[in-house]
Write a protein that holds these residues in place. Sequence first.
Motif, short mmCIF file in Angstrom:
data_model
loop_
_atom_site.label_atom_id
_atom_site.label_comp_id
_atom_site.label_asym_id
_atom_site.label_seq_id
_atom_site.Cartn_x
_atom_site.Cartn_y
_atom_site.Cartn_z
N THR A 141 0.81 -1.22 0.00
CA THR A 141 0.00 0.00 0.00
C THR A 141 0.84 1.27 0.00
O THR A 141 0.30 2.37 0.00
CB THR A 141 -0.92 0.02 1.23
N LEU A 200 2.91 1.77 2.54
CA LEU A 200 3.28 1.87 3.95
C LEU A 200 3.40 0.46 4.51
O LEU A 200 2.48 -0.35 4.33
CB LEU A 200 2.22 2.65 4.73
N GLN A 242 2.89 -2.80 6.26
CA GLN A 242 1.80 -3.36 7.05
C GLN A 242 1.98 -4.87 7.16
O GLN A 242 2.82 -5.46 6.50
CB GLN A 242 0.45 -3.03 6.40
N PHE A 277 -4.05 -2.42 9.59
CA PHE A 277 -4.51 -1.24 8.86
C PHE A 277 -4.20 0.01 9.70
O PHE A 277 -5.09 0.76 10.09
CB PHE A 277 -6.01 -1.33 8.58
N THR A 278 -2.94 0.19 10.00
CA THR A 278 -2.53 1.28 10.88
C THR A 278 -2.08 2.49 10.08
O THR A 278 -1.73 2.38 8.90
CB THR A 278 -1.39 0.82 11.80
N LYS A 279 -2.07 3.67 10.74
CA LYS A 279 -1.67 4.88 10.03
C LYS A 279 -0.16 5.07 10.00
O LYS A 279 0.36 5.86 9.22
CB LYS A 279 -2.34 6.11 10.64
N ASP A 280 0.55 4.34 10.88
CA ASP A 280 2.01 4.39 10.90
C ASP A 280 2.59 3.07 10.43
O ASP A 280 1.91 2.03 10.44
CB ASP A 280 2.51 4.71 12.31
N ARG A 281 3.84 3.09 10.04
CA ARG A 281 4.49 1.89 9.52
C ARG A 281 4.60 0.82 10.61
O ARG A 281 4.84 1.12 11.78
CB ARG A 281 5.89 2.22 9.02
N ASP A 289 5.87 8.62 12.31
CA ASP A 289 6.58 9.37 11.28
C ASP A 289 8.10 9.22 11.35
O ASP A 289 8.85 10.18 11.17
CB ASP A 289 6.21 10.86 11.35
N ASP A 345 7.42 14.46 7.65
CA ASP A 345 6.80 13.25 8.22
C ASP A 345 7.69 12.02 8.06
O ASP A 345 7.21 10.90 7.93
CB ASP A 345 5.43 12.99 7.60
N LYS A 378 7.60 6.49 3.43
CA LYS A 378 6.35 6.71 2.70
C LYS A 378 6.60 6.85 1.21
O LYS A 378 7.55 7.51 0.78
CB LYS A 378 5.64 7.95 3.25
#
Length: 594
Positions: free
Chosen positions: A34, A36, A38, A54-58, A78, A566, A573
């Motif tokens: 994706t 990132l 996961q 399904f997290t917002k950070d790596r 980040d 970030d 990213k």
Amino acid sequence: MAAIGLEPFLHVRTAKDPVYAPVGNKLRFIADYTGLPQVWELDRGEGWPAQISFTKDRVSLIKYVNGTTDLIIGMDVDGNEKQQLYLLKEDSTVIELTKSPEHVHLYGGSSPDGKWIAWSSNRQNSAFLDIYIQNLKTLEVRLVYSGNGMFSVVTWSPDGSSLLIQKTNTPLDNDLGVLNLSTKKLNWVTEHTGEANFKSAHFNKDGDHIYVLTNKDREFFGLALIHLKTKQLSWLERGNWDFESLAMNQDQNKLAYTINEGGISKGMILDLNTSNIYTWKTPMGVISNLKFSPDNKKLAYEFNGSAYPSDIWELDLQTIQAARLTYVSRSPVLNERMTEPELINYRSFDTLQIPAFYYQPKNASTKLPVVLYLHGGPESQSRAVYNPIIQYLINLGYAICAPNVRGSTGYGKTYTHLDDAQKRLDAVKDLVSLVEWLKLNRNIDFNKIGIMGGSYGGFMVLAAICHFPKYWSAAVDIVGISSIRTFLQTTSPWRKKQREAEYGTIEKDGRFFDQIDPLHHTEHIISPLLVLHGENDARVPIKEAEQMVNKLKERSHPVEFIRFNDEGHQFVKLKNKRTAYKEIVKFLEQYLGK
């Protein structure tokens, strides 16, 4: 072949860190499908992997909790490297465990009964790491060992009564000890004189011995057995290259490890019952993260080669045949465009032999612009792995040379220490000798030489263009150090002591730092410079980039600076990788051309 753009090289995905499910036919791993990293799961009976987290950070860590289908995962924010630990349930629910975002947490495994986990953190003192255990049901945290040092957990004992812990003295020297969780008594088992490193330790079935990779009293890492009561070390296998990535199966009768032969891996299986050793065929590249399957029939591993970007492979332990399990990195448009390196050696200014990987465009007939690509560390090594910017530049017609100058690992203790403290510029001189060697032995354009590196490699770039300015037509510094003095003053406290073992201290070596630091020699720079840095870099603070750029701007020198708000010490990213690589290519095209 017709030219193609950067995007196919950039969009090559990677899979790493395989872990087998305790039961069944499933295997989980980290992949950046994706953009990132996961957690993904492969059911080997169904083919295509499914995304699990399904997290917002790596996600930077995945480990199964013993006896369960739950995973421990690690994440930071980040790229700030202040890793927090979480419990990832079967239904993808994420439970926060450590809940201390200002501190670092290094995972140390789960207890044999799956009720507790161990980790180390700098919660009590930002400069030190202490040992904690945590109950996964109540989330209770217990401090079990503290001291003025860098302590981490290697693994739990087979009966769960103790922890094998490590004290890191320097990046190249450590000790192992057994901590009894009831008495809190710590028994050091690897006491030694001189420098020695002990890594990848595993208990035997009875818990009275450990198998370990070590270079105690040797130049290179070998495989040894240590009796915990007597502390006696017995060698099982040794050679003239470093052994790496030791793994043990659940029956505890087989060991897997790799041999790092000049930056290229060779996989090995040792049967402890028969003493037979087996190896298997792989392409040119690096094998890492070895994991035995619960039924002891398979061995999963991460394979990353110059022409084979990182994917999960699996070895059948009966036939000793390897097969690729994932095709995350597969890109048909690139199949014929990947270039494997030539391993070269050249003599430096003092006749020392320096190894390097040399990449040349296919069917090259004219003199080539060349870019020296420098690894970080400096206790690290350029290896035969996939690198998108290297492969793209080769396809544009550049030659690339990635040297392992003095100070690199992989070539013995003595070689690794040849750049210590006030010998720092000797490694920079190795770069000058490489250019002179390439001029005589390869078809390069001596007027089109670029240099690029990240982290300590960025320091080397800046030092090269300051102290030996006439050689370089363009330079790229990625998250690099511009002053060892200011770096030691601002890097994360828990890293400072480790770095001083390599660089020296301000108190003792400050005057030398001022003599060699690129920040104090910017007036000598004649090559254009591109600087890239992450705002959240905990290793090399962004001040290192800012102060260098500001001094060059003061004299209107051509310098470009790209800040990533970030990112940390690595660009993770996809959007940021795209920006970074496009700007690097644009910059090199402007000043080197083809």
